[in-house]
Design a protein around this motif. Structure first.
Motif, PDB file in Angstrom:
ATOM      1  N   ILE A  97       0.841  -1.197   0.000  1.00 34.00           N
ATOM      2  CA  ILE A  97       0.000   0.000   0.000  1.00 34.00           C
ATOM      3  C   ILE A  97       0.880   1.252   0.000  1.00 34.00           C
ATOM      4  O   ILE A  97       1.914   1.286   0.672  1.00 34.00           O
ATOM      5  CB  ILE A  97      -0.884  -0.003   1.271  1.00 34.00           C
ATOM      6  CG1 ILE A  97      -1.704  -1.284   1.371  1.00 34.00           C
ATOM      7  CG2 ILE A  97      -1.758   1.234   1.338  1.00 34.00           C
ATOM      8  CD1 ILE A  97      -2.714  -1.453   0.278  1.00 34.00           C
ATOM      9  N   GLY A  98       0.473   2.243  -0.700  1.00 37.13           N
ATOM     10  CA  GLY A  98       1.181   3.521  -0.653  1.00 37.13           C
ATOM     11  C   GLY A  98       0.483   4.530  -1.547  1.00 37.13           C
ATOM     12  O   GLY A  98      -0.112   4.143  -2.568  1.00 37.13           O
ATOM     13  N   ASP A  99       0.567   5.763  -1.189  1.00 38.39           N
ATOM     14  CA  ASP A  99      -0.065   6.825  -1.988  1.00 38.39           C
ATOM     15  C   ASP A  99       0.954   7.305  -3.013  1.00 38.39           C
ATOM     16  O   ASP A  99       1.682   8.282  -2.784  1.00 38.39           O
ATOM     17  CB  ASP A  99      -0.506   7.951  -1.056  1.00 38.39           C
ATOM     18  CG  ASP A  99      -1.217   9.070  -1.794  1.00 38.39           C
ATOM     19  OD1 ASP A  99      -1.543  10.091  -1.148  1.00 38.39           O
ATOM     20  OD2 ASP A  99      -1.435   8.952  -3.022  1.00 38.39           O
ATOM     21  N   TYR A 100       0.987   6.613  -4.134  1.00 35.42           N
ATOM     22  CA  TYR A 100       2.074   6.866  -5.083  1.00 35.42           C
ATOM     23  C   TYR A 100       1.944   8.227  -5.785  1.00 35.42           C
ATOM     24  O   TYR A 100       2.907   8.787  -6.270  1.00 35.42           O
ATOM     25  CB  TYR A 100       2.176   5.744  -6.118  1.00 35.42           C
ATOM     26  CG  TYR A 100       1.140   5.782  -7.198  1.00 35.42           C
ATOM     27  CD1 TYR A 100      -0.094   5.141  -7.047  1.00 35.42           C
ATOM     28  CD2 TYR A 100       1.375   6.448  -8.402  1.00 35.42           C
ATOM     29  CE1 TYR A 100      -1.036   5.175  -8.045  1.00 35.42           C
ATOM     30  CE2 TYR A 100       0.426   6.476  -9.409  1.00 35.42           C
ATOM     31  CZ  TYR A 100      -0.793   5.841  -9.219  1.00 35.42           C
ATOM     32  OH  TYR A 100      -1.758   5.878 -10.214  1.00 35.42           O
ATOM     33  N   ASP A 101       0.682   8.721  -5.813  1.00 35.14           N
ATOM     34  CA  ASP A 101       0.520  10.010  -6.496  1.00 35.14           C
ATOM     35  C   ASP A 101       0.277  11.158  -5.521  1.00 35.14           C
ATOM     36  O   ASP A 101      -0.084  12.277  -5.929  1.00 35.14           O
ATOM     37  CB  ASP A 101      -0.605   9.932  -7.534  1.00 35.14           C
ATOM     38  CG  ASP A 101      -1.937   9.589  -6.898  1.00 35.14           C
ATOM     39  OD1 ASP A 101      -2.976   9.713  -7.584  1.00 35.14           O
ATOM     40  OD2 ASP A 101      -1.972   9.186  -5.712  1.00 35.14           O
ATOM     41  N   ASP A 159       4.380  11.533 -12.692  1.00 37.06           N
ATOM     42  CA  ASP A 159       3.274  11.859 -13.598  1.00 37.06           C
ATOM     43  C   ASP A 159       2.317  10.674 -13.759  1.00 37.06           C
ATOM     44  O   ASP A 159       1.636  10.550 -14.765  1.00 37.06           O
ATOM     45  CB  ASP A 159       3.823  12.261 -14.962  1.00 37.06           C
ATOM     46  CG  ASP A 159       4.668  11.155 -15.571  1.00 37.06           C
ATOM     47  OD1 ASP A 159       5.202  11.351 -16.688  1.00 37.06           O
ATOM     48  OD2 ASP A 159       4.814  10.075 -14.947  1.00 37.06           O
ATOM     49  N   GLY A 160       2.339   9.844 -12.783  1.00 36.20           N
ATOM     50  CA  GLY A 160       1.478   8.670 -12.854  1.00 36.20           C
ATOM     51  C   GLY A 160       2.137   7.488 -13.525  1.00 36.20           C
ATOM     52  O   GLY A 160       1.531   6.427 -13.640  1.00 36.20           O
ATOM     53  N   THR A 161       3.354   7.672 -13.951  1.00 38.98           N
ATOM     54  CA  THR A 161       4.067   6.563 -14.596  1.00 38.98           C
ATOM     55  C   THR A 161       5.333   6.231 -13.817  1.00 38.98           C
ATOM     56  O   THR A 161       5.822   7.035 -13.018  1.00 38.98           O
ATOM     57  CB  THR A 161       4.459   6.890 -16.044  1.00 38.98           C
ATOM     58  OG1 THR A 161       5.456   7.925 -16.028  1.00 38.98           O
ATOM     59  CG2 THR A 161       3.238   7.351 -16.852  1.00 38.98           C
ATOM     60  N   PHE A 162       5.796   5.014 -14.089  1.00 41.38           N
ATOM     61  CA  PHE A 162       7.026   4.531 -13.454  1.00 41.38           C
ATOM     62  C   PHE A 162       7.998   4.077 -14.528  1.00 41.38           C
ATOM     63  O   PHE A 162       7.580   3.664 -15.619  1.00 41.38           O
ATOM     64  CB  PHE A 162       6.723   3.351 -12.527  1.00 41.38           C
ATOM     65  CG  PHE A 162       5.914   3.695 -11.310  1.00 41.38           C
ATOM     66  CD1 PHE A 162       4.536   3.905 -11.386  1.00 41.38           C
ATOM     67  CD2 PHE A 162       6.534   3.812 -10.064  1.00 41.38           C
ATOM     68  CE1 PHE A 162       3.803   4.219 -10.243  1.00 41.38           C
ATOM     69  CE2 PHE A 162       5.806   4.116  -8.928  1.00 41.38           C
ATOM     70  CZ  PHE A 162       4.439   4.326  -9.017  1.00 41.38           C
TER      71      PHE A 162
END
Lengths: 584, 558
Positions: B116-120, B228-231
């Protein structure tokens, strides 16, 4: 894993007080009234005395109850009459009323503590009541006051022999012999005790005299006593002397051969047996024992086989045959077969059963061994080994918890059986009781400090229970026992744990020199150098470890490729069906 | 190091637990059954690893919700809906409600782990699920629903690959959560061998599923968050991808050398476990062997499934716990300082059990005495063993150890049937689901219903629970280090993603405070470098700490 151990048997002695001695006691006291001891018993001069006289006369004519009544009447007149009390006690001994007799003698001695007849006859009562120590004390009073009385010295010596106090017994036998040099029984006991004490030179004169007067029975009895006590060298002396006298005596020849074997003079035994009439089971059996002791297994086997042919019911021959065969890998099934025959021919022989069980265990016939061991009935020296083997059987079946009671019992029965302690340690270790395991392994190692595995196990278990000090002791012991790399590694690990890093490095390098494939040593070396901030060394040893692991991995893969897949024990290569898959 | 362990051992030898443990999954309404191939026999290794479980407060109401990962069937799907992951909403009354479909999280497949994590950094925690197959990243839309952004974000990975443990981690401290995923073994149903077909498929004389030895090992993947929402896959560039040929399972992120930068530990099955130390420049160096956490004490490879980190002896350094296979004990690697470790399993009393196959694990403080206890769940991988070996069972009990001052006592029996009842434990997550100040335990049992072990306090010890929120740092505050000083009790912990076995603990930090009724200092070292300090904090509270010095206290979460 298992070793045979010599069995010691308890010594056998003549009964504490021979029938002859008892008889002497009763009659001699009567005689003593008339002889030397009469002086200690003043002639009664009053009415009580006349009752006592009457009682003595009745006693002589074996009228025991009337005699007792007469002495009692005397006591009614004079309750403090030591004589009446003593004579009544003597009569009660004759009547086998030993408790009553003891009371009378005690009463007499309260009045006159120096009354030797009371002491002497009290000793008899005490012997009959099983109070040997008290009997000895009373006889000691007598012999101290009257050292020249041979019978008292002799009987005291017999009691001391029963207590294994042979040196003291010899003293009293010598005194008895001095008083009565013509007494062959005294001489026989003296000779035996001196031989058992290893005082062969002193025994020589007695031995010669004994042989002059010995009957075959007394010779056999003495020789058997020496053999049973394991005094083989002494038995050799006895039988050699007799054999010189009677060279054609088969019984003496056999006994001498037996003594030679026990004294490890096996070649002499073999030579002697060749002079005895052949075709005799005893001769063949002893020949087998002698050859086995010299390591001539083939000849021994042949002799035992011959003994078994002569006497197909010779359990001992089959037993020995089985033992010999058990040492030969190709003869294991014959060994088991012959041992089984021995147990069938001599059912209840715990020694045979235990050995058979051990062989069965060594051949992974665990349930058969366990079944046999459970039937063994013994309270003797085999008990400890029986329980040890039962414990091993349980462990072999994965039941370490079930093995514990048996092994604990084995240890109680024979605290010196190192393997029992070791197996106990194994069971505790399997249960995670590392501290208890360590104690058990420690005991095993202390009993048998030259056994590497015991020391090794102790070190590991102490380490597991976080007792590093003790772990070090046993690791050091193991490492010193010409151990391979693993034990140097263990020692090195413990040194590292206790902060002795330089010594640890030394041990680990030694471990690597002895066992270059032991990955753990390289790993620990790298770690220690890391802790010492020697990064280059750490990296170097880490690289060596990686190289070694790669080598092992290649070998492992190669071995897996070469090995045949084991036959499936469950699926047999069959396709799975729905039941096997067992979807929830 | 051992905090006077000798005296402590005897003092607490027979002491009551100070809490009760009750299994309440059914009464909590946890309607879920994990599926992982066969139960009576397992044809392939794919059926053995089970799945993880996560505590997640997906709706930010202060109450922990549950996300169960699910597996699948090997053979034909039986009648009924296909097994799916599940999201269960916490009703705040001890019960949960299935909101999977509503949330858009229904999905079938061979689910493995979850983190779990708030990536954005939008304030709502997101969910990453690893699979044998493509991995899935769910963006939390903030309205109770999620969107699958796996392919768009670039973290779906290779569809043929077997991903296992995962963790969000801001490895470069740029304020955005990156993602680490490890992989187990190269496996294909088309080429997989049958049980007993080669020597790698034999265990104690039984034909069993093959592997992992004999199969090809894997590496780990590190994804950098582009913001930007990408990795982007930076596995090679970072050095994470350099070691290969191992069988990665549990992933643990923690700052082991106290340099303020997160390090990564990968527990690896039958191959050396790996410790990636952060070089502070976007790269890592692998030093598991040198630092003593790769092998057993004898330098032997072990299984390596579940992992957990905590400072169990309160010396200021995070230590490491790892579960292993049967005939091995768990590893307790004591951090001697600066990420140099010593295997302390024996010294700490953790070497008692050697028959269990351990999976999810964790340090937690159920009695709130300030000393972290250990719980791990067990369950064998070969159900076939039960037929032949008396000393091994497929279903195995949990193990609970009480920390008595650096030494651990086995209190499994004392805890009762919640611990001792045999099961097929795999994923395991720790969190205070009913907000009573006691940390509870959630277990995802393989091919079975889950277990929810509710802890109820029976002593007067105090506690504090901290919810951190980053501002300059990542919003989830993952990687933040907290020091809590209450009287003589000084404890540390970090906000951590991943860990245990393929699972996710409560992102809040909980400290037991024993009899201390005031907290002298809470110090938060944020990944951004900011350090906040708060003095004289009340106990028995839920505290919300925002990066930059804002603290709000609640007796219960709003």
């Amino acid at each position: 894993m298992m070793r045979s151990r010599p069995h010691t048997r308890p010594r056998q002695h003549a009964s504490p007080l021979s029938r002859r001695g008892v008889l002497w006691l009763s009659l001699s006291l009567i005689a003593s009234v008339c002889a030397g001891w009469a002086q200690s018993l003043p002639v009664p001069a009053d009415q009580a005395a006349s009752k006592i006289e009457a009682g003595i006369a009745l006693l002589r004519s074996h009228q025991l109850h009337p005699a007792k009544d007469a002495f009692s009447a005397g006591l009614t007149i004079n309750p403090r009459s030591v004589d009446a009390l003593t004579w009544r006690g003597i009569t009660e001994n004759q009547l086998e009323e030993y408790k009553e007799a003891l009371r009378d003698f005690d009463s007499a001695l309260r009045i006159d503590p120096d009354a030797l007849p009371a002491h002497y006859n009290l000793a008899l009562s005490l012997i009959k009541l099983g109070q040997t120590d008290a009997a000895i004390k009373n006889l000691e009073v007598v012999v101290k006051a009257q050292p020249a009385v041979a019978e008292a010295q002799y009987n005291l010596a017999i009691l001391l022999e029963s207590k294994q106090a042979l040196s003291q017994a010899v003293e009293h036998l010598q005194a008895a012999y001095q008083a009565q040099p013509e007494d062959n029984v005294v001489n026989q006991h003296l000779m035996l005790d001196l031989l058992l004490l290893g005082r062969e030179n002193e025994a020589q004169a007695s031995l010669e005299k004994f042989l002059q007067a010995a009957t075959p029975d007394s010779l056999q009895q003495s020789g058997a006593a020496l053999l049973a006590a394991g005094c083989f060298k002494q038995a050799v002396l006895l039988f050699e002397a007799e054999q010189a006298r009677a060279p054609d005596n088969r019984s003496v020849g056999l006994l001498l051969a037996r003594a030679y074997i026990g004294a490890q003079e096996d070649h002499k035994a073999i030579g002697l047996l060749e002079t005895l009439p052949q075709g005799d089971e005893d001769v063949e059996y002893l020949r087998g024992l002698a050859y086995a002791a010299t390591g001539a297994s083939e000849e021994a086997e042949s002799a035992f086989q011959h003994a078994a042919r002569i006497n197909p019911r010779s359990a001992r021959a089959f037993y020995q045959l089985g033992l010999l065969e058990s040492a030969v890998p190709a003869q294991q099934s014959e060994a088991i077969q012959h041992l089984e025959m021995a147990t069938q021919l001599d059912p209840g022989n715990a020694a045979y059963e235990v050995v058979l069980a051990r062989i069965l265990l060594e051949h992974d016939q665990v349930s058969e061994a366990a079944s046999l061991l459970r039937r063994v009935r013994t309270g003797g020296p085999e008990s400890a080994e029986r329980n040890l083997l039962l414990g091993i059987a349980e462990v072999s079946q994965g039941n370490a918890a079930g093995a514990l009671p048996k092994l604990e019992e084995s240890v109680t029965q024979n605290p010196k059986l190192a393997l029992s302690h070791n197996m106990l340690g194994f069971c505790y270790f399997a249960q995670g009781a590392y501290a208890k395991a360590a104690e058990a392994y420690r005991d095993a190692s202390n009993i048998s400090p030259e056994t590497l595995i015991f020391a090794h196990n102790a070190a590991i278990a102490f380490e597991r229970s976080d007792n590093l000090d003790q772990a070090m002791v046993y690791a050091k012991r193991a490492a010193a026992l010409n151990a391979g790399g693993e034990d140097h590694y263990v020692f090195g690990k413990l040194l590292a744990k206790t902060g002795r890093r330089d010594e640890a490095i030394r041990e680990l390098k030694q471990a690597i020199a002895l066992s270059p494939d032991l990955e753990a040593s390289y790993y620990l070396l790298a770690r220690i150098y890391m802790q010492l901030n020697e990064a280059e060394q750490a990296a170097a040893w880490s690289a060596k470890l990686t190289e070694l692991k790669q080598k092992h991995e290649r070998a492992y893969v190669a071995s897996k490729r070469q090995g045949d897949p084991l036959a499936s024990t469950l699926l047999q290569g069959a396709r799975l069906n729905a039941a096997e898959v067992g979807n929830p | 190091m051992l905090l006077g362990a000798g005296a402590a051992r005897s003092d607490k030898a027979d002491a009551p637990l100070g809490y009760s443990l009750r299994e309440v999954a059914q009464e909590a309404g946890l309607e879920f059954v994990q599926v992982c191939g066969g139960d009576k026999s397992k044809k392939y290794i794919l059926e053995t690893t089970g799945s993880g479980v996560a505590w997640i407060d997906y709706d930010n109401d202060g109450w922990l919700d549950i996300f169960f990962v699910n597996g699948s069937h090997l053979n034909t799907q039986p009648p009924g809906p296909a097994p799916s992951n599940k999201l269960l909403h916490n009703n705040r009354d001890g019960t949960f409600t299935d909101v999977t479909a509503k949330a858009g999280l229904t999905r079938s497949g061979w689910g493995q782990g979850v983190c779990i994590g708030d990536y954005d950094n939008d304030g709502f925690d997101d969910i990453f699920v690893s699979y044998w197959g493509s991995d899935v990243l769910y963006h939390n839309n903030g309205d109770g629903t999620f969107t699958d952004v796996s392919h768009r974000s670039g973290v779906a990975g290779d569809a043929s690959r077997w991903s296992s443990g995962c963790a969000f981690v801001d490895y470069d401290r740029d304020g955005k959560l990156d993602l680490l995923v490890t992989h187990y073994v190269k496996f294909s149903l088309q080429t997989a061998k049958d049980p007993g077909s080669n020597p790698y498929c034999i265990y104690r004389g039984l034909s069993v599923n093959c592997g992992p030895r004999g199969l090809m090992g894997e590496t780990s993947t590190l994804y950098h968050n582009n913001g930007d929402g990408t990795f982007s896959d930076v596995s090679v560039k970072s050095g994470i991808g350099a070691p290969s040929g191992y069988f990665g399972l549990g992933v643990l992120v923690a700052d082991f050398d106290n340099d303020g930068w997160p390090d990564i530990y990968v527990a690896s099955d039958s191959t050396p476990s790996l410790l990636f130390l952060n070089n502070h420049d976007g790269t890592f160096r692998e030093e598991g062997t040198l630092r003593g956490v790769a092998f057993s004490e004898e330098g032997m490879e072990q299984a390596g499934m579940g992992v957990s980190a905590a400072d169990y002896d309160r010396d200021g350094w995070l230590d490491l716990l790892k579960t292993n296979f049967s005939d091995e004990t768990v590893n307790l690697y004591h951090n001697d300082g600066k990420a140099a470790f010593t295997n302390a399993s024996e010294a700490a009393g953790l070497n008692k059990y050697t028959h269990f196959v351990g999976w999810g694990c964790g340090f937690f403080d159920p009695d709130n005495d300030g000393l972290l206890d250990i719980l791990y769940v067990n369950g064998h991988v070969y159900p076939e063993l039960e037929r032949l070996h008396a000393d091994t069972t497929y279903r195995e009990p949990c193990v609970l150890y009480r920390n008595v001052g650096g030494y651990f006592q086995d209190v499994s029996q004392l805890a009762g049937s919640a611990i001792t009842k045999p099961a097929t434990g795999r994923g395991c997550a720790f969190g205070d689901y009913n907000n009573d100040g006691c940390v509870d335990v959630l277990i995802n049992n393989q091919n079975a219903r889950p277990s929810l072990l509710k802890v109820k306090q029976e002593n007067q010890n105090h506690w504090i629970t901290l919810k951190l929120e980053g501002r300059k740092s990542n919003r989830s505050a993952i990687g933040a280090r907290v020091k809590c000083r209450a009287g003589s009790l000084v404890q540390i912990d970090e906000v951590r993603s991943g860990g245990s076995y393929l699972s996710q603990n409560d992102l809040r930090i909980h400290f037991g405070l024993a009899q201390e009724n005031n907290i002298d200092l809470i110090e938060v070292s944020w990944p951004s470098g900011i350090v906040d300090q708060f003095c004289n904090v009340m106990v028995d509270r839920f505290v919300h700490i925002e990066e930059g010095g804002r603290l709000a206290m609640m007796s219960k979460p709003v």
